[in-house]
Design a protein around this motif. Sequence first.
Motif, PDB file in Angstrom:
ATOM      1  N   THR A 196       0.827  -1.210   0.000  1.00 41.50           N
ATOM      2  CA  THR A 196       0.000   0.000   0.000  1.00 41.50           C
ATOM      3  C   THR A 196       0.857   1.254   0.000  1.00 41.50           C
ATOM      4  N   ILE A 197       1.943   1.238   0.761  1.00 38.91           N
ATOM      5  CA  ILE A 197       2.835   2.404   0.802  1.00 38.91           C
ATOM      6  C   ILE A 197       3.447   2.667  -0.569  1.00 38.91           C
ATOM      7  N   ILE A 198       3.821   1.612  -1.270  1.00 39.15           N
ATOM      8  CA  ILE A 198       4.404   1.777  -2.604  1.00 39.15           C
ATOM      9  C   ILE A 198       3.395   2.420  -3.558  1.00 39.15           C
ATOM     10  N   TYR A 199       2.147   1.943  -3.523  1.00 37.46           N
ATOM     11  CA  TYR A 199       1.133   2.491  -4.427  1.00 37.46           C
ATOM     12  C   TYR A 199       0.729   3.909  -4.022  1.00 37.46           C
ATOM     13  N   LEU A 200       0.696   4.193  -2.729  1.00 39.22           N
ATOM     14  CA  LEU A 200       0.391   5.558  -2.295  1.00 39.22           C
ATOM     15  C   LEU A 200       1.486   6.529  -2.745  1.00 39.22           C
ATOM     16  N   ALA A 201       2.727   6.074  -2.703  1.00 36.02           N
ATOM     17  CA  ALA A 201       3.824   6.920  -3.185  1.00 36.02           C
ATOM     18  C   ALA A 201       3.676   7.199  -4.680  1.00 36.02           C
ATOM     19  N   ALA A 202       3.219   6.192  -5.436  1.00 34.40           N
ATOM     20  CA  ALA A 202       2.993   6.398  -6.871  1.00 34.40           C
ATOM     21  C   ALA A 202       1.826   7.352  -7.114  1.00 34.40           C
ATOM     22  N   ILE A 203       0.802   7.279  -6.264  1.00 32.86           N
ATOM     23  CA  ILE A 203      -0.361   8.161  -6.420  1.00 32.86           C
ATOM     24  C   ILE A 203       0.015   9.614  -6.154  1.00 32.86           C
ATOM     25  N   THR A 204       0.890   9.845  -5.182  1.00 32.48           N
ATOM     26  CA  THR A 204       1.301  11.218  -4.885  1.00 32.48           C
ATOM     27  C   THR A 204       2.074  11.848  -6.041  1.00 32.48           C
ATOM     28  N   ILE A 206       1.092  11.759  -9.089  1.00 26.83           N
ATOM     29  CA  ILE A 206       0.141  12.192 -10.122  1.00 26.83           C
ATOM     30  C   ILE A 206      -0.102  13.693  -9.981  1.00 26.83           C
ATOM     31  N   HIS A 207      -0.034  14.413 -11.069  1.00 27.44           N
ATOM     32  CA  HIS A 207      -0.170  15.875 -11.024  1.00 27.44           C
ATOM     33  C   HIS A 207      -1.600  16.258 -10.634  1.00 27.44           C
ATOM     34  N   PRO A 208      -1.773  17.150  -9.636  1.00 30.81           N
ATOM     35  CA  PRO A 208      -3.128  17.545  -9.197  1.00 30.81           C
ATOM     36  C   PRO A 208      -3.957  18.213 -10.287  1.00 30.81           C
ATOM     37  N   ASP A 209      -3.288  18.809 -11.276  1.00 32.12           N
ATOM     38  CA  ASP A 209      -4.043  19.483 -12.339  1.00 32.12           C
ATOM     39  C   ASP A 209      -4.939  18.517 -13.103  1.00 32.12           C
ATOM     40  N   LEU A 210      -4.531  17.260 -13.185  1.00 33.03           N
ATOM     41  CA  LEU A 210      -5.351  16.265 -13.881  1.00 33.03           C
ATOM     42  C   LEU A 210      -6.684  16.067 -13.171  1.00 33.03           C
ATOM     43  N   TYR A 211      -6.643  16.010 -11.835  1.00 32.82           N
ATOM     44  CA  TYR A 211      -7.882  15.852 -11.081  1.00 32.82           C
ATOM     45  C   TYR A 211      -8.738  17.117 -11.153  1.00 32.82           C
ATOM     46  N   GLU A 212      -8.089  18.274 -11.114  1.00 34.50           N
ATOM     47  CA  GLU A 212      -8.839  19.523 -11.194  1.00 34.50           C
ATOM     48  C   GLU A 212      -9.548  19.650 -12.536  1.00 34.50           C
ATOM     49  N   LEU A 233      -1.113   4.353 -12.236  1.00 33.75           N
ATOM     50  CA  LEU A 233      -0.512   3.293 -11.422  1.00 33.75           C
ATOM     51  C   LEU A 233      -0.059   2.097 -12.241  1.00 33.75           C
ATOM     52  N   LEU A 234      -0.464   2.007 -13.493  1.00 30.04           N
ATOM     53  CA  LEU A 234      -0.174   0.817 -14.300  1.00 30.04           C
ATOM     54  C   LEU A 234       1.316   0.471 -14.375  1.00 30.04           C
ATOM     55  N   PRO A 235       2.241   1.433 -14.570  1.00 32.46           N
ATOM     56  CA  PRO A 235       3.664   1.045 -14.584  1.00 32.46           C
ATOM     57  C   PRO A 235       4.117   0.394 -13.281  1.00 32.46           C
TER      58      PRO A 235
END
Length: 319
Positions: A196-204, A206-212, A233-235
């Motif tokens: 979970t820590i590895i995937y959370l690090a990958a999520i952080t 991600i550029h926030p502009d994409l979500y905005e 997260l796919l890579p």
Amino acid sequence: MNNETSTVQPRVSQTRAFDIPFLRYLWKHRLLYLLSIPGIAYFILFKYIPMGGVVIAFQQFNIFKGISGSPWVGLDNFERMFAYMEFARILKNTLLLAFYDLLFGFPAPIIAALLLNELRSMAFKRIVQTAIYMPHFLSWVIIGGISLAVFGQEHGLINHVRDWLGLERLYFLGDESYIRSILVGTGIWRDMGWGTIIYLAAITGIHPDLYEAAEIDGASRWKQTLSITIPALLPTITILFLLQIGHFLDFGFERVYVFLNSLNQSAGDTLDTYIYRLGLLQQQFSYTTAIGVFKSVVGLVLLYIGNWLSRKSTGEGLF
């Protein structure tokens, strides 16, 4: 004049030596390579040098005669391996446990990371993250004791609840129909937090502009997860999946041994516990080395196949 030439010449040769791109790169990052020496030494001493002992899989190894004095038997150990019905049963157990672990254990940290990412309270998020990560530091002996306190027949928590409900007590740890679920479930509980820590690090990352931008377009949180988070997260998912595929038959010795007993052995015995029993206790070194070679070859083949499929489908891979 001659003295001047002799003093200048070494400097010129040294400069030319560092004109080579590889040496220049090596010198530039010399501190990083210096720090990596202990790790390199570890892999050389404990991973590569022991590979020389693989030759005993093709011998009738005698510990007193050594590798050079033991007679060669060719592929006899491998033929014996596939001829034994006991080996076929243990290979089936290992394949089933590895498949269940891949089917249920691999997605677990991905799902946990996606759920944690949706939490708005940072304090609660850190508490949950710490709670699911802490079991990773427990040894399998301790986890075996905890499992006994939960699944035990006499003092287990679940059987106490069954008593209150008027149901019959069950010996979960001694029943073949439950042992595989317990082995896979405890592995998920122990190691889910690490992934979970590895995937959370990958999520952080991600550029926030994409979500905005997605929010402005009216995309819900579920749509944002499907269209932004998971593709990003796919890579990471691909790399970790390939690493697990490479160790498909390495379910873990300690993970199984602490739960194994005479009642559940026929369904819970794996290649690792089989190698321990025959290799160390019965000193059948050549035979168990052949099993180890078989495991490595299967892992290598699966890794290459998985990497090839990953390259074809996602463009990502280990090599």
